[in-house]
Design an enzyme around this catalytic site. Structure first.
Site, short mmCIF file in Angstrom:
data_model
loop_
_atom_site.label_atom_id
_atom_site.label_comp_id
_atom_site.label_asym_id
_atom_site.label_seq_id
_atom_site.Cartn_x
_atom_site.Cartn_y
_atom_site.Cartn_z
CB CYS A 134 -1.01 -0.29 1.07
SG CYS A 134 -1.53 1.73 1.27
CB CYS A 137 -0.39 2.34 4.09
SG CYS A 137 -2.52 1.44 3.84
CG ASP A 138 2.94 0.61 4.65
OD1 ASP A 138 2.27 1.98 5.56
OD2 ASP A 138 3.44 0.37 3.90
#
Ligand code: FAD
Length: 309
Positions: A134, A137-138
């Site tokens: 992701c 997300c990261d």
């Protein structure tokens, strides 16, 4: 039938627990069937920096524990079992685990999805240590670093483009010479000076013991192996929604396996609602899943009111 519930929620990720919070506060006495991954996908990660209300960030498992405590505070019954089959052909709706069957006037499906992986040992060992699925997300954690994105579809191109905001170099690694990605998405990646392509290769290993240090690939035509140095490894080869138990339920499921809502959170079966990653392959965020859990609970509440009047 003695004990017919108002709402049974299948899944205990952000969507399921937010649905439970709203249903419990509406005094519907919801039951959450938590499944094999209590707390959902966020229990597999470390730092979550984009869930509103936590200015310093919060560990994924801790966030889910807080959500669980919040739903329990309002009297939600949480069952630590997995749903193995459903019967939505008649009312009340039936939801079966290995040990018992629940009957309910309404059901909220929040079973989520799982990222697909190549199946390499180190993909799992180095999850959260440079391995991710992701970029939204990261990506932030890879500022000034080099990353590899695995895949050849639109989502691989999108993830790669997004990652160039942070990474100094993004290498798209693809098993074929041709791409499934749309022309426009591919061109956008090809035109990005920070993106490099290595095609027609098989990924052999993710290199590293404590953190990702590189990716080993084998060229399909020559058999020659190459090590790509990087600190981040992003799998972008799709997700599998947890919908196998709904295959013959009468719910509309698309060719990627996602449940298709009819309108809002309503599905093709009256009384059955859907929230989160199990139908949403576009946003796939904890906050969007939670938002949908809220919507599904409000829709279920309205549905139950209409049934009674
Ligand atoms: C490693 C990682 C890091 C991430 N980081 C972030 C981040 O930083 N920020 C962010 O916003 N998002 C992040 N995400 C994405 C986010 O976790 C998901 O978008 C979100 O969890 C989706 O919520 P959900 O409730 O729809 O489903 P999930 O979280 O997938 O939960 C699904 C639930 O359904 C249950 N279930 C499945 N099948 C059954 C069954 N048969 N019976 C009963 N229960 C069942 C499971 O046990 C689970 O509890 C990350 C995801 C991963 C994998």
């Amino acid at each position: 039938m003695s004990d017919v519930k108002n709402v049974v929620i299948i899944g205990s990720g952000p969507a399921g627990l937010t649905a439970a919070l709203y249903s419990a506060r509406a005094e519907l006495k919801p039951v959450v069937i938590a499944g094999l991954k209590p707390g959902g996908q966020l229990t597999e990660t470390t730092e979550v920096e984009n869930f509103p209300g936590f200015p310093e960030g919060i560990q994924g498992p801790e966030l889910m524990e807080k959500m669980l405590a919040q739903v329990k505070r309002f009297g939600t019954e949480v069952v630590s079992e997995n749903v193995v089959s459903v019967d939505f052909s008649k009312k009340p709706l039936a939801i079966a685990t290995d040990t018992q069957t629940f009957y309910s006037k309404a059901v909220i499906i929040a079973t989520g999805a799982d990222a697909n992986w190549l199946g390499l040992d180190n993909e799992q060992k180095l999850r959260g240590k440079g391995v991710s699925a992701c970029a939204t997300c990261d990506g932030f954690f890879f500022r000034g670093k080099e990353v590899v994105v695995i895949g050849g579809g639109d989502s691989a191109m999108e993830e790669a483009n997004f990652l160039t905001k942070f990474a100094t170099q993004v290498t798209i690694v693809h098993r074929r010479a041709e791409f499934k990605a749309s022309k426009i998405m591919l061109k956008r990646a090809q035109d990005n000076p920070k993106i490099k392509f290595i095609t027609d290769v098989t990924v052999v290993d993710v290199i590293g013991t404590d953190r990702v240090e590189g990716v080993k690939v084998k060229h399909n035509d020559t058999g020659a192996e190459e090590n790509i140095s990087c600190q981040g490894y992003f799998a972008a080869i799709g997700h599998t929604p947890a919908t196998s138990i709904f295959k013959n339920s009468g719910l509309e499921i698309n060719d990627m396996g996602y449940i298709v809502p009819k309108q809002f959170t309503e599905t093709s079966i009256p009384g059955v609602f859907v929230a989160g990653d199990v139908h949403d392959h576009r946003y796939r965020q904890a906050v969007t899943a939670a938002g949908e859990g809220c919507k599904a609970a409000l829709d279920a509440e309205k549905y139950l009111q209409a049934q009674e009047s």
